[in-house]
Design an enzyme around this catalytic site. Structure first.
Site, PDB file in Angstrom:
ATOM      1  CG  ASP A  84      -0.298  -0.027   2.537  1.00 14.50           C
ATOM      2  OD1 ASP A  84      -0.112   1.045   3.125  1.00 14.50           O
ATOM      3  OD2 ASP A  84       0.014  -1.149   3.006  1.00 14.50           O
ATOM      4  CD  GLU A  99      -3.477   4.686  10.573  1.00  9.99           C
ATOM      5  OE1 GLU A  99      -2.391   4.620  11.175  1.00  9.99           O
ATOM      6  OE2 GLU A  99      -3.625   4.354   9.380  1.00  9.99           O
TER       7      GLU A  99
END
Length: 369
Positions: free
Chosen positions: A14, A102
């Site tokens: 990613d 997150e």
């Protein structure tokens, strides 16, 4: 363009603005590209990275860095923003898009687990409705302690993208002795420095599929499976037979109203069930095998949960369930809001505004079935 499948235990990466526009790393089969953050930031390399990933034959998806915390309305807005960029930059339909949820950079995971989960589910639903496959990304601790992953998995299947590292620093391959065992994991991010490339390394736990089929049947079903109705309509019948359905003049189904078929996807208010036939008007019946019936929970129980779609422009949340109530904030046309019950024809918006209950008029926000 043909569908692409990446088998389980395949490696992927990613990338974000920190990485090169050239998405090419030894051994990887899939790539997830950062698209946006909140509703004001776009990864300036996203378009080029998506193009490069596709050119290298990788299964290509995306993610957005969340700043919505536990807010359902912000979650929807951020997901919508990411989806818009995904489409504009060429992320194929049917690919994966993740809500990167997150702690930090504007996102707070320390609210209630219920609110956090509501928000993540809202974002994932926007992704799903846009024709992509939703994921949620977080560290193992956050997934276990700050979200109700059972609810998320129930709604979206195997959809967790979990980060958990054996060590900080370079790892060339995952060590499954350190896999953070939990249900619903689709992808494990096992390192932040794959093979020394300074890129996150991932491994798929399931077969990843990028389906780009756009058949007429799929389109009709996706529309008809989620009709919207006024708050006081108890149930609707949607024609599911691909060839259409006849209307009969009695529940015995022995005489057709006409020889003209009602088309697949057409929607009819239900007035009752008789002998296995669905009554949709005076002396009008469908064969129950040719339609499916969807009930409106709000019509039958004024305390039920639902999702409402704003169907008229210039709609506002109101400070009281009455016609002359004060306007609190605007609700965008075609946007969706979670509803927790109603007062008469006024729907109670689940998310409180500054700690207070707000409402939306039932003839401006139809219930999604």
């Amino acid at each position: 363009m043909s569908n692409l499948t990446v088998s389980k235990r395949s490696l992927g990466a990613d990338v974000a603005n920190y990485q090169s526009e050239n998405v090419s790393y030894a051994g990887i089969k899939f790539a997830l590209i950062k698209l946006t953050q909140g509703t004001g930031y776009i990864n300036p390399k996203a378009k080029a990275q998506i193009k490069s990933s596709l050119a290298h034959g990788l299964l290509t998806g995306g993610y957005f860095y969340a700043t919505h915390s536990g807010s359902v309305s912000l979650a929807r807005a951020e997901a919508k923003y990411a989806v818009e960029k995904a489409k504009a930059y060429g992320v194929p339909a049917g690919s994966y898009i993740a809500d990167d949820w997150e702690q930090g950079s504007g996102n707070d995971v320390n609210g209630s687990v219920g609110s956090n989960t509501d928000a993540v589910i809202a974002a994932m639903q926007v992704i799903k409705e846009a024709g992509y496959k939703p994921l949620v990304y977080a560290g193992a601790y956050v997934l276990r302690n700050r979200l109700n992953t059972a609810r998320i998995i129930k709604s979206f299947g195997t959809c967790l993208w979990v980060a958990s590292y054996k060590v900080m620093g370079r790892q060339d391959s995952p060590d499954f002795n350190y896999f953070p065992s939990m249900d619903g994991v689709a992808i494990w991010q096992f390192t932040d420095n794959y093979k020394g490339y300074n890129v996150d390394g991932n491994i798929s736990l399931i077969d990843l599929k990028s389906s780009q089929s756009k058949s007429t049947k799929t389109t009709v079903e996706s529309l008809s499976q989620h009709p919207v109705v006024k708050w006081n309509i108890g149930a609707v019948a949607v024609v599911s037979n691909s060839k259409g359905a006849y209307v009969y003049t009695s529940s015995k189904l022995d005489k057709r109203e006409s020889d003209k078929l009602k088309p697949q996807g057409s929607m009819w208010q239900v007035f009752g069930l008789e002998n296995g036939a669905v009554k949709v008007g005076k002396n009008q019946y469908f064969d129950g095998r040719a339609v499916y019936v969807k009930a409106n929970p709000i019509a039958y129980n004024d305390q039920k949960h639902a999702v409402a779609k704003i169907v008229l422009p210039h709609t506002h949340a109101l400070d009281a369930p009455k016609a002359d109530a004060g306007k609190v904030y605007g609700l965008e046309l075609n946007s969706k809001v979670e509803i927790q019950g109603r007062v008469g024809r006024f729907l109670k918006i689940k998310e409180l505004h500054k700690g207070k209950q707000v409402y939306v008029t039932g003839n401006r926000a139809y219930i999604v079935l």
